[in-house]
Design a protein around this motif. Sequence first.
Motif, PDB file in Angstrom:
ATOM      1  N   GLY A 147      19.166   8.867   1.019  1.00 59.56           N
ATOM      2  CA  GLY A 147      19.090  10.078   0.209  1.00 59.56           C
ATOM      3  C   GLY A 147      20.409  10.785  -0.004  1.00 59.56           C
ATOM      4  N   ARG A 148      21.401  10.544   0.857  1.00 62.71           N
ATOM      5  CA  ARG A 148      22.625  11.335   0.796  1.00 62.71           C
ATOM      6  C   ARG A 148      23.745  10.658   0.017  1.00 62.71           C
ATOM      7  N   THR A 149      23.621   9.362  -0.257  1.00 59.94           N
ATOM      8  CA  THR A 149      24.736   8.620  -0.834  1.00 59.94           C
ATOM      9  C   THR A 149      24.720   8.694  -2.350  1.00 59.94           C
ATOM     10  N   GLY A 150      25.544   7.861  -2.993  1.00 65.46           N
ATOM     11  CA  GLY A 150      25.685   7.876  -4.441  1.00 65.46           C
ATOM     12  C   GLY A 150      24.524   7.230  -5.148  1.00 65.46           C
ATOM     13  N   ILE A 151      24.805   6.289  -6.054  1.00 62.70           N
ATOM     14  CA  ILE A 151      23.768   5.662  -6.864  1.00 62.70           C
ATOM     15  C   ILE A 151      23.396   4.314  -6.265  1.00 62.70           C
ATOM     16  N   HIS A 152      22.114   4.081  -6.058  1.00 61.60           N
ATOM     17  CA  HIS A 152      21.624   2.821  -5.505  1.00 61.60           C
ATOM     18  C   HIS A 152      21.159   1.892  -6.627  1.00 61.60           C
ATOM     19  N   SER A 153      21.315   0.605  -6.388  1.00 63.38           N
ATOM     20  CA  SER A 153      20.930  -0.424  -7.354  1.00 63.38           C
ATOM     21  C   SER A 153      19.706  -1.164  -6.846  1.00 63.38           C
ATOM     22  N   VAL A 154      18.641  -1.209  -7.671  1.00 64.28           N
ATOM     23  CA  VAL A 154      17.437  -1.961  -7.329  1.00 64.28           C
ATOM     24  C   VAL A 154      17.198  -3.020  -8.402  1.00 64.28           C
ATOM     25  N   ARG A 155      16.308  -3.981  -8.089  1.00 65.30           N
ATOM     26  CA  ARG A 155      16.167  -5.152  -8.948  1.00 65.30           C
ATOM     27  C   ARG A 155      15.125  -4.996 -10.045  1.00 65.30           C
ATOM     28  N   ASP A 156      14.196  -4.014  -9.923  1.00 61.98           N
ATOM     29  CA  ASP A 156      13.140  -3.897 -10.919  1.00 61.98           C
ATOM     30  C   ASP A 156      12.558  -2.485 -10.894  1.00 61.98           C
ATOM     31  N   ASN A 157      11.759  -2.194 -11.915  1.00 66.65           N
ATOM     32  CA  ASN A 157      11.191  -0.853 -12.051  1.00 66.65           C
ATOM     33  C   ASN A 157      10.137  -0.546 -10.993  1.00 66.65           C
ATOM     34  N   TYR A 158       9.473  -1.579 -10.482  1.00 65.56           N
ATOM     35  CA  TYR A 158       8.487  -1.347  -9.423  1.00 65.56           C
ATOM     36  C   TYR A 158       9.181  -0.794  -8.175  1.00 65.56           C
ATOM     37  N   THR A 159      10.304  -1.412  -7.792  1.00 58.09           N
ATOM     38  CA  THR A 159      11.073  -0.927  -6.637  1.00 58.09           C
ATOM     39  C   THR A 159      11.585   0.484  -6.890  1.00 58.09           C
ATOM     40  N   LEU A 160      12.043   0.732  -8.105  1.00 58.00           N
ATOM     41  CA  LEU A 160      12.538   2.061  -8.464  1.00 58.00           C
ATOM     42  C   LEU A 160      11.445   3.108  -8.286  1.00 58.00           C
ATOM     43  N   ALA A 161      10.229   2.788  -8.724  1.00 59.24           N
ATOM     44  CA  ALA A 161       9.118   3.730  -8.602  1.00 59.24           C
ATOM     45  C   ALA A 161       8.756   3.987  -7.142  1.00 59.24           C
ATOM     46  N   ARG A 162       8.817   2.942  -6.311  1.00 56.68           N
ATOM     47  CA  ARG A 162       8.482   3.131  -4.896  1.00 56.68           C
ATOM     48  C   ARG A 162       9.527   4.001  -4.188  1.00 56.68           C
ATOM     49  N   LEU A 163      10.794   3.851  -4.552  1.00 54.44           N
ATOM     50  CA  LEU A 163      11.824   4.709  -3.970  1.00 54.44           C
ATOM     51  C   LEU A 163      11.637   6.155  -4.414  1.00 54.44           C
ATOM     52  N   GLN A 164      11.288   6.343  -5.663  1.00 51.65           N
ATOM     53  CA  GLN A 164      11.025   7.698  -6.150  1.00 51.65           C
ATOM     54  C   GLN A 164       9.857   8.317  -5.410  1.00 51.65           C
ATOM     55  N   GLU A 165       8.865   7.485  -5.079  1.00 48.73           N
ATOM     56  CA  GLU A 165       7.725   7.940  -4.283  1.00 48.73           C
ATOM     57  C   GLU A 165       8.175   8.421  -2.907  1.00 48.73           C
ATOM     58  N   ALA A 166       9.236   7.804  -2.393  1.00 52.74           N
ATOM     59  CA  ALA A 166       9.780   8.189  -1.088  1.00 52.74           C
ATOM     60  C   ALA A 166      10.702   9.398  -1.193  1.00 52.74           C
ATOM     61  N   THR A 219       0.840  -1.193   0.000  1.00 50.66           N
ATOM     62  CA  THR A 219       0.000   0.000   0.000  1.00 50.66           C
ATOM     63  C   THR A 219       0.882   1.252   0.000  1.00 50.66           C
ATOM     64  N   ALA A 220       0.273   2.399   0.220  1.00 50.40           N
ATOM     65  CA  ALA A 220       1.006   3.663   0.202  1.00 50.40           C
ATOM     66  C   ALA A 220       2.058   3.691   1.307  1.00 50.40           C
ATOM     67  N   LEU A 221       3.146   4.379   1.059  1.00 46.36           N
ATOM     68  CA  LEU A 221       4.220   4.524   2.031  1.00 46.36           C
ATOM     69  C   LEU A 221       3.745   5.285   3.261  1.00 46.36           C
ATOM     70  N   THR A 222       4.152   4.826   4.424  1.00 46.05           N
ATOM     71  CA  THR A 222       3.875   5.572   5.647  1.00 46.05           C
ATOM     72  C   THR A 222       4.840   6.750   5.750  1.00 46.05           C
ATOM     73  N   ARG A 223       4.477   7.747   6.530  1.00 45.00           N
ATOM     74  CA  ARG A 223       5.359   8.909   6.720  1.00 45.00           C
ATOM     75  C   ARG A 223       6.673   8.487   7.353  1.00 45.00           C
ATOM     76  N   TYR A 224       6.594   7.544   8.303  1.00 43.25           N
ATOM     77  CA  TYR A 224       7.811   7.064   8.949  1.00 43.25           C
ATOM     78  C   TYR A 224       8.733   6.392   7.936  1.00 43.25           C
ATOM     79  N   SER A 225       8.171   5.560   7.060  1.00 46.03           N
ATOM     80  CA  SER A 225       8.983   4.840   6.076  1.00 46.03           C
ATOM     81  C   SER A 225       9.664   5.804   5.112  1.00 46.03           C
ATOM     82  N   LYS A 226       8.933   6.827   4.677  1.00 46.55           N
ATOM     83  CA  LYS A 226       9.529   7.830   3.799  1.00 46.55           C
ATOM     84  C   LYS A 226      10.709   8.517   4.464  1.00 46.55           C
ATOM     85  N   LEU A 227      10.515   8.908   5.727  1.00 48.55           N
ATOM     86  CA  LEU A 227      11.579   9.593   6.458  1.00 48.55           C
ATOM     87  C   LEU A 227      12.773   8.672   6.659  1.00 48.55           C
ATOM     88  N   LEU A 228      12.504   7.422   7.031  1.00 45.62           N
ATOM     89  CA  LEU A 228      13.581   6.459   7.269  1.00 45.62           C
ATOM     90  C   LEU A 228      14.401   6.230   6.001  1.00 45.62           C
TER      91      LEU A 228
END
Length: 261
Positions: free
Chosen positions: A65-84, A50-59
Amino acid sequence: MKQSKLALIGGTNLLASDMRAHRQWKITLLDAAYLTNAFLLGVGWRNYDTALTRYSKLLLKTALGRTGIHSVRDNYTLARLQEAGIKNAVNTACPTLWLIDCGKLNLTASKKNNAVVTTITAYRKDKTRDLQLLNSLRAIYPERYFWPQGLYDYEYAREELGLDGFTVLPPTLKAFDEILIGGCDYVGTRLHAGIRALQKGQYARIIAIDNRAIEIGRDFGIPISTSTDVESVAKYADDRSLNITLPWNTIEHWKQQFLSA
């Protein structure tokens, strides 16, 4: 973490919309504050949440948010991180896919084997689906093997489904590799057993039971199916075509940040 020059974070289902309720990654906001040089490696999202909780977004924003480039396994995960609010991530596919030689695989997997090895997933039981899969394999392949990849897989298959006509392999990677190298198709519900078969140059058909297989299959052409009836299994046992494509430029771009550092 403060003493580490670099931290790589792995976990195929590590991230979730509610990081308090689903703590596969046991991290707090205080921990996240110390992750100044940590990078995700092929990490994925737990289920279609479901939708991200405020705590999860902050965490997640604090940790990543401060580091370099992160690697994810699929576009769904990529979209959820962008949502955060995390924009510094790329889809490199699951790192287990990096070991697949697609050119060689297209040659070695074209010939149908008389033998098949299968898996069942005890923590995602579906007796109708799983029994239909075993019966379909009995009808199509003269030589059949069952490999218990995970905890309770064998007990579930033996007690609730029945393994008549299947040779049960030891629950070791060595035993699984040996049967694959000997010439054996793979049809089963365990995603990474299927990827292992592809790594070993054998044809695989993964029965998708969660978002991991569905999203990886959609993004990179890994052969997946949700059908287990005889006609469907026979069709993809005869159709050996594979169209796996991996984002090598993105993978190398992610790696380059460590080489240049």
